[in-house]
Design a protein around this motif. Structure first.
Motif, PDB file in Angstrom:
ATOM      1  N   ARG A   1       0.925  -1.033   0.078  1.00  0.00           N
ATOM      2  CA  ARG A   1       0.566  -0.214   0.136  1.00  0.00           C
ATOM      3  C   ARG A   1       0.988   1.391  -0.125  1.00  0.00           C
ATOM      4  N   GLN A   2       1.833   1.255   0.190  1.00  0.00           N
ATOM      5  CA  GLN A   2       3.181   2.503   0.295  1.00  0.00           C
ATOM      6  C   GLN A   2       3.088   2.759  -1.269  1.00  0.00           C
ATOM      7  N   SER A   3       2.898   3.691  -1.772  1.00  0.00           N
ATOM      8  CA  SER A   3       3.032   3.156  -3.273  1.00  0.00           C
ATOM      9  C   SER A   3       4.712   4.178  -3.838  1.00  0.00           C
ATOM     10  N   LEU A   4       5.415   4.596  -2.706  1.00  0.00           N
ATOM     11  CA  LEU A   4       6.897   5.625  -3.169  1.00  0.00           C
ATOM     12  C   LEU A   4       7.801   4.378  -3.545  1.00  0.00           C
ATOM     13  N   PHE A   5       7.662   3.601  -3.059  1.00  0.00           N
ATOM     14  CA  PHE A   5       8.328   2.534  -2.231  1.00  0.00           C
ATOM     15  C   PHE A   5       8.593   1.317  -3.104  1.00  0.00           C
ATOM     16  N   ASP A   6       9.693   0.358  -3.687  1.00  0.00           N
ATOM     17  CA  ASP A   6       9.925  -0.650  -3.967  1.00  0.00           C
ATOM     18  C   ASP A   6      10.753  -1.705  -2.904  1.00  0.00           C
ATOM     19  N   GLU A   7      10.558  -2.821  -4.045  1.00  0.00           N
ATOM     20  CA  GLU A   7      11.718  -4.551  -3.368  1.00  0.00           C
ATOM     21  C   GLU A   7      13.264  -3.309  -3.097  1.00  0.00           C
ATOM     22  N   ASN A   8      13.573  -2.524  -4.115  1.00  0.00           N
ATOM     23  CA  ASN A   8      15.326  -2.509  -3.735  1.00  0.00           C
ATOM     24  C   ASN A   8      15.127  -1.627  -1.939  1.00  0.00           C
ATOM     25  N   ASP A   9      14.131  -0.301  -1.946  1.00  0.00           N
ATOM     26  CA  ASP A   9      13.953   0.291  -0.145  1.00  0.00           C
ATOM     27  C   ASP A   9      13.976  -0.689   0.291  1.00  0.00           C
ATOM     28  N   ALA A  10      12.981  -1.589   0.675  1.00  0.00           N
ATOM     29  CA  ALA A  10      13.168  -2.509   1.179  1.00  0.00           C
ATOM     30  C   ALA A  10      14.326  -3.078   1.596  1.00  0.00           C
ATOM     31  N   ALA A  11      14.600  -4.244   0.416  1.00  0.00           N
ATOM     32  CA  ALA A  11      16.227  -4.817   0.404  1.00  0.00           C
ATOM     33  C   ALA A  11      17.124  -4.239   1.435  1.00  0.00           C
ATOM     34  N   GLU A  12      16.993  -2.797   0.892  1.00  0.00           N
ATOM     35  CA  GLU A  12      18.258  -1.723   1.565  1.00  0.00           C
ATOM     36  C   GLU A  12      17.321  -1.594   2.885  1.00  0.00           C
ATOM     37  N   SER A  13      16.397  -1.451   3.754  1.00  0.00           N
ATOM     38  CA  SER A  13      15.951  -0.839   4.771  1.00  0.00           C
ATOM     39  C   SER A  13      16.244   0.650   4.487  1.00  0.00           C
ATOM     40  N   LEU A  14      16.252   1.187   3.653  1.00  0.00           N
ATOM     41  CA  LEU A  14      15.920   2.774   3.601  1.00  0.00           C
ATOM     42  C   LEU A  14      14.970   3.570   3.897  1.00  0.00           C
ATOM     43  N   PRO A  15      15.456   4.672   5.018  1.00  0.00           N
ATOM     44  CA  PRO A  15      14.103   5.203   6.046  1.00  0.00           C
ATOM     45  C   PRO A  15      13.224   5.568   4.699  1.00  0.00           C
ATOM     46  N   LYS A  16      12.059   5.985   5.274  1.00  0.00           N
ATOM     47  CA  LYS A  16      11.196   6.296   3.860  1.00  0.00           C
ATOM     48  C   LYS A  16      10.991   7.374   3.744  1.00  0.00           C
ATOM     49  N   ALA A  17      11.604   8.350   4.640  1.00  0.00           N
ATOM     50  CA  ALA A  17      11.432  10.007   4.069  1.00  0.00           C
ATOM     51  C   ALA A  17      12.762   9.675   2.983  1.00  0.00           C
ATOM     52  N   ILE A  18      13.795   9.442   3.202  1.00  0.00           N
ATOM     53  CA  ILE A  18      14.832   9.267   1.900  1.00  0.00           C
ATOM     54  C   ILE A  18      14.796   8.561   0.326  1.00  0.00           C
ATOM     55  N   ALA A  19      13.555   7.548   0.846  1.00  0.00           N
ATOM     56  CA  ALA A  19      13.385   6.274  -0.148  1.00  0.00           C
ATOM     57  C   ALA A  19      12.315   7.580  -0.931  1.00  0.00           C
ATOM     58  N   ALA A  20      11.466   7.852   0.016  1.00  0.00           N
ATOM     59  CA  ALA A  20      10.645   9.073  -1.209  1.00  0.00           C
ATOM     60  C   ALA A  20      10.934   9.956  -1.798  1.00  0.00           C
ATOM     61  N   ALA A  21      12.017  10.817  -1.246  1.00  0.00           N
ATOM     62  CA  ALA A  21      12.188  11.391  -2.131  1.00  0.00           C
ATOM     63  C   ALA A  21      12.656  11.080  -3.042  1.00  0.00           C
ATOM     64  N   ARG A  22      13.844   9.993  -3.188  1.00  0.00           N
ATOM     65  CA  ARG A  22      14.440   9.711  -4.705  1.00  0.00           C
ATOM     66  C   ARG A  22      13.625   9.347  -5.636  1.00  0.00           C
ATOM     67  N   LYS A  23      12.648   8.908  -5.056  1.00  0.00           N
ATOM     68  CA  LYS A  23      11.341   8.410  -6.189  1.00  0.00           C
ATOM     69  C   LYS A  23      10.931   9.048  -6.439  1.00  0.00           C
TER      70      LYS A  23
ATOM     71  N   ARG B   1      24.580  -5.026   9.181  1.00  0.00           N
ATOM     72  CA  ARG B   1      24.991  -4.653   8.062  1.00  0.00           C
ATOM     73  C   ARG B   1      24.717  -2.856   7.939  1.00  0.00           C
ATOM     74  N   HIS B   2      24.733  -1.930   7.629  1.00  0.00           N
ATOM     75  CA  HIS B   2      24.827  -0.590   7.734  1.00  0.00           C
ATOM     76  C   HIS B   2      24.746  -0.203   6.391  1.00  0.00           C
ATOM     77  N   ASN B   3      24.318   1.520   5.881  1.00  0.00           N
ATOM     78  CA  ASN B   3      24.514   2.134   4.802  1.00  0.00           C
ATOM     79  C   ASN B   3      24.776   3.568   5.087  1.00  0.00           C
ATOM     80  N   ASP B   4      24.638   4.604   4.738  1.00  0.00           N
ATOM     81  CA  ASP B   4      24.459   5.939   5.388  1.00  0.00           C
ATOM     82  C   ASP B   4      23.444   5.992   5.658  1.00  0.00           C
ATOM     83  N   PHE B   5      22.810   5.963   6.040  1.00  0.00           N
ATOM     84  CA  PHE B   5      20.749   6.314   7.061  1.00  0.00           C
ATOM     85  C   PHE B   5      20.501   4.855   7.937  1.00  0.00           C
ATOM     86  N   VAL B   6      20.641   3.603   7.547  1.00  0.00           N
ATOM     87  CA  VAL B   6      20.725   3.268   9.047  1.00  0.00           C
ATOM     88  C   VAL B   6      21.598   2.009   9.224  1.00  0.00           C
ATOM     89  N   LEU B   7      21.607   1.629  10.873  1.00  0.00           N
ATOM     90  CA  LEU B   7      22.043   0.072  10.950  1.00  0.00           C
ATOM     91  C   LEU B   7      21.550  -1.058  11.444  1.00  0.00           C
TER      92      LEU B   7
END
Ligand SMILES: [Zn+2]
Length: 366
Positions: free
Chosen positions: A94-116, A322-328
């Motif tokens: 239901r969260q229309s701005l996100f995709d499977e890659n965002d979930a795999a990376e555990s991206l913060p929603k605010a970051i993933a939304a801006a990218r989309k 594991r971590h990226n720039d936004f979450v660990l």
């Protein structure tokens, strides 16, 4: 042979076009909003007003995603997206701005939304705030905004927004969806009822949530469509816009039951807009640890900047990390801890705040 000639032609064409026109973006802007400008409620002037508008969306889950998507495509010039969470597979229904890659990376929603959004409208400004809206930061997070839209999933944050908006006389739109049910209210402080006029106290006892009752994506889109349209009326026509709805509107898409309750006047004696007693803005009785969603606990730390690389090597012997720039993320059976750079954590696998607190103290610091 043909393809080489074609390539050359294409590149010649690109060179030509960039030499010829110094503002290639302006031409496409006119075209981008042409169908919306044709709509008589918006027009050229309305479109210019939207481009100069500054709107905050608090919470970017299902409703927030839809709100942000609609308003970004409509050309609202500045969107500030505030969200504390990261994308998970169960969000994608239901969260229309996100995709499977965002979930795999555990991206913060605010970051993933801006990218989309940047991929479909690079001409507007999107400000991402990966943060939990609380009394201590609400002023900084909402500063400069002219309208606040509700994409949250809890009454605690909604009462906080209501206190802030009433105090500043800022309009805001309450939206909620659960199951097949959607409900929304425009709050125009001093003119209409506020959230506390209608719901003096948050619902007690067992409250239906998306975790217990599930949710239809169409209920989310319905409430977001109504709220986004009310936002357009406000941004284009101001508070005096005759078509702004002054009711609490609810709709059950499954049973087709719907209702409207008048909200034209503030309730006499309302704590917030009548007595101007802003208990939520003062943060009274607010816990530092809050439950968020199913089987997880959030820990707010005031300010504990975290060096992800350092913590990564410290946690390695104790579990998967594991971590990226936004979450660990740190897994230690049966728990999963997600840490943000400012020290905030969401711990999955327990609803016991004491357990969460002790895990945090053991692995991050007390
Ligand atoms: Zn009120």
């Amino acid at each position: 042979m043909t393809s080489l000639a074609q390539q050359r032609q294409d590149s010649d064409f690109r060179d030509d076009s960039s030499d010829r026109t110094s503002q290639p973006v302006a031409a496409s802007t006119d075209d981008r909003y042409s169908r919306q400008v044709l709509f008589r409620g918006i027009g050229e002037e309305g479109q210019r007003k939207l481009a100069a508008s500054r709107v905050a969306i608090v919470g970017c889950g299902a409703t927030g995603s839809s709100l942000a998507g609609l308003l970004a495509r409509a050309g609202v010039g500045t969107l500030r997206i505030i969200d504390r969470d990261f994308v998970e597979p169960s969000n994608l229904q239901r969260q229309s701005l996100f995709d499977e890659n965002d979930a795999a990376e555990s991206l913060p929603k605010a970051i993933a939304a801006a990218r989309k959004i940047a991929a479909f409208n690079s001409q507007i400004a999107v400000e991402s705030k990966v943060d939990d809206l609380v009394p201590g930061n609400i002023e900084a997070l909402l500063e400069g905004m002219q309208l606040i839209l509700d994409g949250t999933d809890n009454f605690e944050t909604r009462y906080l927004i209501n206190d802030y908006a009433v105090d500043r006389s800022l309009p805001w739109v309450y939206s909620a969806a659960v199951g097949s049910y959607a409900v929304t209210l425009n709050v125009l402080p001093t003119e209409t009822a506020c959230l506390a006029c209608i719901f003096p106290d948050s619902p007690r006892g067992m409250v239906e949530t998306c975790e217990t009752s599930g949710i239809l994506n169409s209920a989310v889109n319905l409430v977001a469509s109504i709220a986004a349209t009310e936002a357009l009326k406000l941004l284009v026509g101001g508070r005096g816009s005759p078509n702004l709805r002054r009711t609490l509107l609810s709709f059950d898409l499954w049973t087709n039951d719907h209702a409207e309750i008048s909200a034209t006047k503030p309730r006499p004696g309302c704590r917030a807009c009548g007595e101007r007693d802003f208990i939520h803005l003062r943060g009274e009785g607010r816990p530092h640890i809050t439950l968020c969603g199913r089987n997880s606990v959030q820990i707010h730390e005031r300010q504990r900047p975290i060096d992800f690389a350092e913590l990564n090597s410290r946690l390695k012997p104790h579990g998967l990390v594991r971590h990226n720039d936004f979450v660990l993320k740190f897994w230690r059976d049966p728990y999963e801890m997600t840490l943000f750079p400012d020290g905030r954590a969401i711990i999955k696998g327990t609803t016991d705040t004491a357990v969460a607190r002790s895990l945090y103290a053991r692995y991050v610091g007390s």
